[in-house]
Design an enzyme around this catalytic site. Structure first.
Site, PDB file in Angstrom:
ATOM      1  N   GLU A  59      35.520  -1.892  32.876  1.00 52.16           N
ATOM      2  CA  GLU A  59      36.155  -2.383  34.080  1.00 52.16           C
ATOM      3  C   GLU A  59      37.695  -2.795  33.848  1.00 52.16           C
ATOM      4  OE1 GLU A  59      34.147  -1.650  36.952  1.00 52.16           O
ATOM      5  OE2 GLU A  59      33.074  -0.943  35.198  1.00 52.16           O
ATOM      6  N   GLU A 116      39.576   0.309  34.041  1.00 50.27           N
ATOM      7  CA  GLU A 116      39.660   0.745  35.200  1.00 50.27           C
ATOM      8  C   GLU A 116      40.714   0.189  36.167  1.00 50.27           C
ATOM      9  OE1 GLU A 116      35.461   3.134  35.304  1.00 50.27           O
ATOM     10  OE2 GLU A 116      35.712   0.825  36.126  1.00 50.27           O
ATOM     11  N   ASP A 130      25.711  -9.437  16.314  1.00 53.69           N
ATOM     12  CA  ASP A 130      26.185  -8.854  17.391  1.00 53.69           C
ATOM     13  C   ASP A 130      26.242  -9.553  18.707  1.00 53.69           C
ATOM     14  OD1 ASP A 130      26.641  -6.794  19.145  1.00 53.69           O
ATOM     15  OD2 ASP A 130      24.658  -5.671  18.874  1.00 53.69           O
ATOM     16  N   ASP A 151      33.546  -5.451  16.480  1.00 53.79           N
ATOM     17  CA  ASP A 151      32.389  -5.899  17.393  1.00 53.79           C
ATOM     18  C   ASP A 151      31.433  -6.471  16.275  1.00 53.79           C
ATOM     19  OD1 ASP A 151      29.973  -5.997  18.491  1.00 53.79           O
ATOM     20  OD2 ASP A 151      29.936  -4.061  19.545  1.00 53.79           O
ATOM     21  N   LEU A 177      36.157   2.867  39.272  1.00 54.62           N
ATOM     22  CA  LEU A 177      36.626   1.676  40.074  1.00 54.62           C
ATOM     23  C   LEU A 177      36.261   0.422  39.277  1.00 54.62           C
ATOM     24  CD1 LEU A 177      35.974   3.275  43.463  1.00 54.62           C
ATOM     25  CD2 LEU A 177      37.932   3.071  42.683  1.00 54.62           C
ATOM     26  N   HIS A 201      19.423  -6.946  17.836  1.00 57.53           N
ATOM     27  CA  HIS A 201      19.071  -7.209  19.268  1.00 57.53           C
ATOM     28  C   HIS A 201      17.805  -7.906  19.509  1.00 57.53           C
ATOM     29  CE1 HIS A 201      21.788  -3.718  21.369  1.00 57.53           C
ATOM     30  NE2 HIS A 201      22.439  -4.626  20.417  1.00 57.53           N
ATOM     31  N   GLU A 219      28.980  -6.218  27.583  1.00 59.37           N
ATOM     32  CA  GLU A 219      28.950  -5.052  26.546  1.00 59.37           C
ATOM     33  C   GLU A 219      27.547  -4.551  26.491  1.00 59.37           C
ATOM     34  OE1 GLU A 219      29.075  -2.715  22.765  1.00 59.37           O
ATOM     35  OE2 GLU A 219      28.000  -4.375  23.519  1.00 59.37           O
ATOM     36  N   GLU A 220      26.643  -5.399  26.211  1.00 61.94           N
ATOM     37  CA  GLU A 220      25.424  -4.782  25.925  1.00 61.94           C
ATOM     38  C   GLU A 220      24.654  -4.098  27.109  1.00 61.94           C
ATOM     39  OE1 GLU A 220      24.209  -4.759  23.158  1.00 61.94           O
ATOM     40  OE2 GLU A 220      24.940  -6.380  22.089  1.00 61.94           O
ATOM     41  N   HIS A 278      33.338  -7.791  22.382  1.00 63.12           N
ATOM     42  CA  HIS A 278      32.509  -8.344  23.487  1.00 63.12           C
ATOM     43  C   HIS A 278      31.814  -9.714  22.961  1.00 63.12           C
ATOM     44  CE1 HIS A 278      28.340  -7.362  21.979  1.00 63.12           C
ATOM     45  NE2 HIS A 278      28.872  -6.549  21.263  1.00 63.12           N
TER      46      HIS A 278
END
Lengths: 744, 744
Positions: free
Chosen positions: A431, A434, A384, A451, A267, A552, A422-423, A374
């Site tokens: 979403e 969906e 990233d 990406d 959902l 990261h 995204e991370e 993203h």
């Protein structure tokens, strides 16, 4: 006038149609005997000269400046910095001279996890009287103002629960179940804290695997042997002296197994959407977990007591990676001390935005080619994801300019997606799929994901559905590598990644999208949309780094990228030219540039591995692989037939609806492999060929995993499950074959 | 030449296009300045004169002769008689003068249940010393040679388990849970045999509901009050004197809850397909059950002891329907005796055939209009299903002849399906949709089901997706009722079934396909294909019969049909004209004759009921219905917009791909309501608007059932489920709205 000018510039086979029509009927579009305008318009093929123009226009300096802007401040999902990037995207995509037809934001209220700024997470060594003997760093060491930005989030494990576990330390290698099993043979793990290195198992799995053994907390770090080719010292070896990770660098990450918003499976996470109870979330750490730098990890690991660990558990530290008594050596300053984790992570519902932009298609506006990446990072995210976003913005600038100047409009609609969060688990893209499930599954031709556009500047790397191999090859043959007028991306690529194809001989190896590593996941696995993931990457002979070392961390900055990843941004430019080329071909080709025979080759490859590994034992359980064999044969025959039809098309007679018929067959081919009930325990994995798997075999995932389980347990019901997966697979492949067969 | 001739006969709005094009460019199709042939071909609309010709050609005598042939012998699924009908269909559909382009059979290996011919099922009354005091009939009484055919299967309850339960008899009304609960208040049901009447609960449910109370066996019969308007005597009241059921008549049936092959859910039942263990089948009787005639039922029920049953439990027998002591009255000859069921049903895997036939579409061969009916009966099946099959064969004859003579070819492909083993649970059609899932879900425009074509000769009755209402109205306004040159089927229909529409005022009431009563189920619920079910039926002011009295008995014969259902077969003819008219419009219309605004009206109706019944209480549980309200509004706006676009189309400029775009929106609208995870416990029910439900409210099924459950239990998790269903529904409707909105 423009149309006529363009007509004469047409490339590609179907230009013939237009030519014939023009020759046959004359060009007086206003005269009484003229052919309706749309006859030519509907038969227009991709314009090769336009692609050349596109390639020429993609500019490395523009990309550099995009990146500079995007990485000014940290832009973790839903933060102030993230909002700045939202505004930047909107400004660019709404630019009257180089923007898109339309751009807007879409918000979802998603479940995220953050450390508590007022109570930072802590890792300490404490003795029996609770005196602190050692404290791990809370923040990474600053070398530039970037690292000192107040918005740099403390390293943490998103979705790891809060808690204050304390216990003797053990070293558990990569935190795989087999690692804990091995350790448990000689060490009582109950009440311990495990320190593990990244790699080998998913982030969340390191804690999920630990808990059943009684482990109460986990530390995770990146071993310099895995990321730095062994380099460890920031005095001269690591950033800012090289691309290697400084000793205090910490990989942040999302510690979840499933993707999409965790509270709203299937959902879209709107304000009033039903949310499952937090307690029902699966696939996240059941015990506190915290990532630390290797400087701190070495200070702990090299003090450990107990036996030396197996050699393949050891990284680059100059010590035997003792497994722990549990706890430290008697000779250590930490003797008899515990490790204490103070984790204060808290979950929050936050509004996260996707930024969407579209160019309306002229002939088939109801066919979408989606290009996405993203937008959110962990810190500055220069690589990233902003390496990808800066490339996307350059592609959209060049295309937007042509549209705004009235020089071009794609045959099909182009949708750009700048995904949020995204991370935290591919949330924005999930979403989106969906919410717009029906529309997207009905109309989307392809999804292109870029990406991280440049991991390193050695070679292209591409993964995707087999259907997309040919268009990627076409594009890469046309684009040259940085600094060369002669060497194509294709020719360079084949030197780094290659395979021998039964059909083509030696070709670059296009990987399969079997995981959920980036935003292609929901498109490929949930919607069955032919997807691609494209980047520039390493020369593996020069580094064994698991990924680029600043991944990261607070060192993934413009400075880092421009000095060590892609000075001059020409690899970014090359990715932009290549991915944009693929995008244009998908958007403009009269016949979709998908090759279903390449899908047949992939299925045959998987079948071969399956037969070699499973057939004999399945036969002993009265399970026949023959129907699967026949289904693959049927698919091959149908694919070859469709290819013959395509090659045999008389383009002077083909009608728009005949073309659409074939294009629909090609577009919907990946859809035919979806089975929403095949993998009830794997969220949103519905593609029976490319779903994730535990098996290491390069073959059909459901069958492989079920077979291996049955082989392990020997249980009748597990052999039944293997049979069930065989039937699901057979039906999907035979069904897919029917879709590319003669339509009636 | 033909094309030109046809062009001048064109009806419908798009003829304008052709006209304009012809006028504009001249008709010299061979000249250098002519428009390509396909420009006209692709813009061709439905030909109204051809429909008139079709209506004229549909012949009642041909239908009568089809029926005579189809009903010569019993043709229960997979029997010799069934094979004869397979051959008959193939012969007809492969006829060189009036056959289809192609016809063939498709086999599935399906799980069926039959009585044991060597050991017929028995129902007896036995006393304490096992002496048999009464034996129920094993076969129905013969009035014509039909009933004496050796192939007449003994009445039985398919999928009822074998066994020999013996016990005191009780009368349990309709076998609903509430019936057993009521009975259980005063009677100890443990070890009893329950006799129940048909109606009120599904066949299998009568036994499934009984078992938890300790009932060991069930008898089921048709009460003359429910089927015969009280008539009971074959001397003068029942068949062969009238259409009423003779005293020995027994309704056979399939006693299962789910449809499709029970061993291969979601998989086509091929030779090697994985089959679930028999023990895992759900929804079939856990205890033996046997149907009997009302002659035998009255002999048992009117001897029962205990208290008189509630008045609404009683049927037409002249006795108080005592509930049982348990067992018989002291004064009865059966005092202290038991009822013994000897059931020897056995399950078998049998090959069942669908017969398929196609006419290839000329312009959009990849768009399918499917017309189907099952072929298997319980006995001779003159009404169920052969009334439908004889009509289908007449439609296919008229169309096939036009195709063979080169006079016509549909724009879209037409697929005829003669399904096997429907009586056992819609098996043939369900397996077909499983095997060709991808192809069908991608391409099918509509499914038209005509099973029993004539229940009675009073009026048309139609059910379907709201999208289909308009085309059914168009067709019924054009076709006249039997014996009239002036009264249309529509005008007659509205007198029997009508409603007041917000949009149209008084119109005939088209029902919704919320159940799984015939082969539309897999198309509507599993594939989300816009489906219709069409038949001629009763004047309800003249009979209260639950269904036509010979239903599923040995009296459902050609003799019965030709004398009492449709003498002269003109109602059959009318159904053929109407359903064929719908078929032609769906196959030939340039723009699909679906109206999405009618869907909006249906959703608004459901919404209104939901708000009235659920909103206040949902609000107290902090669940807002506002998102659902907004989704329906969004749908209404999008539907009206699409309708405006359609009405505003400039047909002189519209291109084939613009038409296709709109048609795809209309075709795929029902697909947008599918959610494969919405109803995990309801096999193949995926359409969130039309799925089956327990609630009696005319509203959204998932929400209604979840709400009522939550209201009953008051449990927090049940309110959560109501919220979950509300979100699923909201997302589906909003998603569907997106598909009919502007495409980009």
């Amino acid at each position: 006038m423009l149309k006529k000018v363009l007509l004469f510039g047409l490339g590609g086979a179907a230009a013939l149609v237009v030519g014939i029509l023009i020759g046959h009927f004359g060009i007086q579009t206003d005269g009484p005997d003229a052919v309706p305008d749309w006859v030519a318009e509907l038969s227009k093929d991709v314009d090769e000269s336009l692609i050349e123009k596109f390639i020429a226009e993609v500019d490395n300096i523009q990309i550099q400046e995009n990146l500079r802007e995007l990485t000014k401040v940290p832009h973790m999902a839903t933060t102030e910095g993230d909002e700045k990037t939202v505004q930047f995207m909107l400004t660019r995509w709404q630019d009257p001279k180089s923007g898109l037809d339309k751009a807007w934001r879409e918000e979802y209220k998603v479940y995220l996890s953050f450390p508590d700024q007022s109570r930072p997470n802590k890792v300490t060594v404490v003795n029996a009287s609770d005196a602190v003997l050692y404290t791990a760093r809370e923040k990474e060491k600053p070398y530039l103002p970037d690292q000192e930005d107040q918005a740099v989030v403390q390293p943490y494990a998103a979705y790891g629960p809060p808690g204050n576990p304390k216990g003797k330390l053990v070293y558990a290698n990569q935190g795989k179940t087999s690692d804990y099993e091995h350790l448990n043979k000689t060490v009582d793990l109950r009440g311990t804290i495990a320190i593990v290195r990244y790699g080998g198992a998913g982030r969340a799995a390191k804690a999920i695997n630990a808990a059943p053994f009684g482990v109460v907390g986990v530390l995770v770090y990146t071993d310099p042997g895995d990321i730095n080719d062994g380099k460890m010292f920031d005095t001269n070896e690591t950033y800012p002296n090289s691309w290697y990770l400084p000793p205090s660098g910490v990989e942040r990450g999302s510690f979840n197994t499933d993707f999409g918003d965790l509270l709203t499976p299937y959902l879209a996470a709107k304000e009033d959407t039903y949310r499952i109870p937090k307690e029902d979330i699966t696939g996240i750490p059941p015990i506190p977990i915290q990532p630390i730098g290797f400087e701190d990890a070495s200070a702990l690991i090299c003090e450990l007591g107990g036996e030396a660990s197996p050699t393949d558990w050891r990284g680059a530290f100059n010590c035997p990676y003792n497994m722990g008594g549990p706890g430290f050596q008697p000779a250590s300053q930490f003797n008899n001390s515990d490790v204490l984790l103070d984790v204060y992570n808290q979950e929050e519902l936050r509004n996260s935005s996707n930024v969407m932009g579209v160019i309306r298609g002229s002939v088939e506006p109801d066919r979408y080619v989606i290009y996405g990446n993203h937008r959110d990072s962990w810190v500055h995210g220069a690589i990233d994801p902003s390496s990808g976003t800066s490339v996307m913005l350059e592609i959209s600038r060049v295309l937007g300019k042509m549209v705004k100047e009235g020089k071009w409009r794609p045959r099909r609609s182009i949708i750009f997606g700048s995904w949020g969060a995204e991370e935290f688990g591919l949330i924005g893209s999930a979403e989106y799929t969906e919410e717009y499930y029906s529309k997207l599954i009905q109309r989307t031709v392809a999804y292109i994901n870029v990406d991280i556009s440049v991991f390193a500047n050695a070679t292209l790397r591409a993964s995707g559905s087999p259907s997309a191999q040919s268009v990627i090859f076409t594009a890469t043959k046309q684009v040259k590598i940085p600094g060369s007028d002669t060497t194509s991306v294709y020719d360079n690529w084949i030197r780094y990644f290659n395979r021998t194809s039964d059909t083509y001989g030696d070709i670059p190896n296009v990987g399969y999208l079997t995981g959920a590593g980036s935003d292609y996941a929901a498109f490929m696995h949930f919607l069955g949309i032919t997807s691609m993931d494209i980047a520039y990457t390493y020369d593996r002979s020069k580094t064994k780094a698991r990924i680029y070392p600043a991944y990261h961390t607070a060192y993934d900055t413009f400075d880092y990228s421009s000095k060590y990843i892609d000075p001059g941004f020409t690899s970014h430019q090359t990715v932009g030219r290549t991915a944009g080329n693929v995008l244009l071909r998908l958007a403009d080709s009269l016949l979709l540039p998908f090759n279903c025979s390449d899908y047949a080759e992939s299925l045959e490859g998987y079948l071969k591995v399956a037969i070699t590994n499973f057939r004999d034992e399945l036969t002993t359980h009265s399970i026949s692989m023959e129907p699967l064999n026949q289904a693959v044969t049927k698919f091959r025959t149908a694919a070859n037939n469709l290819n013959s039809v395509i090659h045999g098309l008389d383009l002077s007679k083909v009608t728009p609806l005949e073309v659409r018929k074939i294009n629909d067959q090609l577009m919907l081919l990946d859809r035919a492999f979806l089975d929403p009930l095949a993998f009830p325990n794997k969220y949103a994995f519905r593609h029976v060929i490319w779903a994730s798997k535990s098996s290491g075999l390069a073959t059909f995932p459901g069958l492989a995993d079920a077979f291996e389980r049955a082989q392990k347990t020997g249980l009748k019901e597990d052999w039944s499950q293997a049979h069930r997966h065989l039937s699901i697979l057979t039906q999907a492949i035979a069904g897919a074959a029917s879709t590319i067969d003669e339509v009636i």
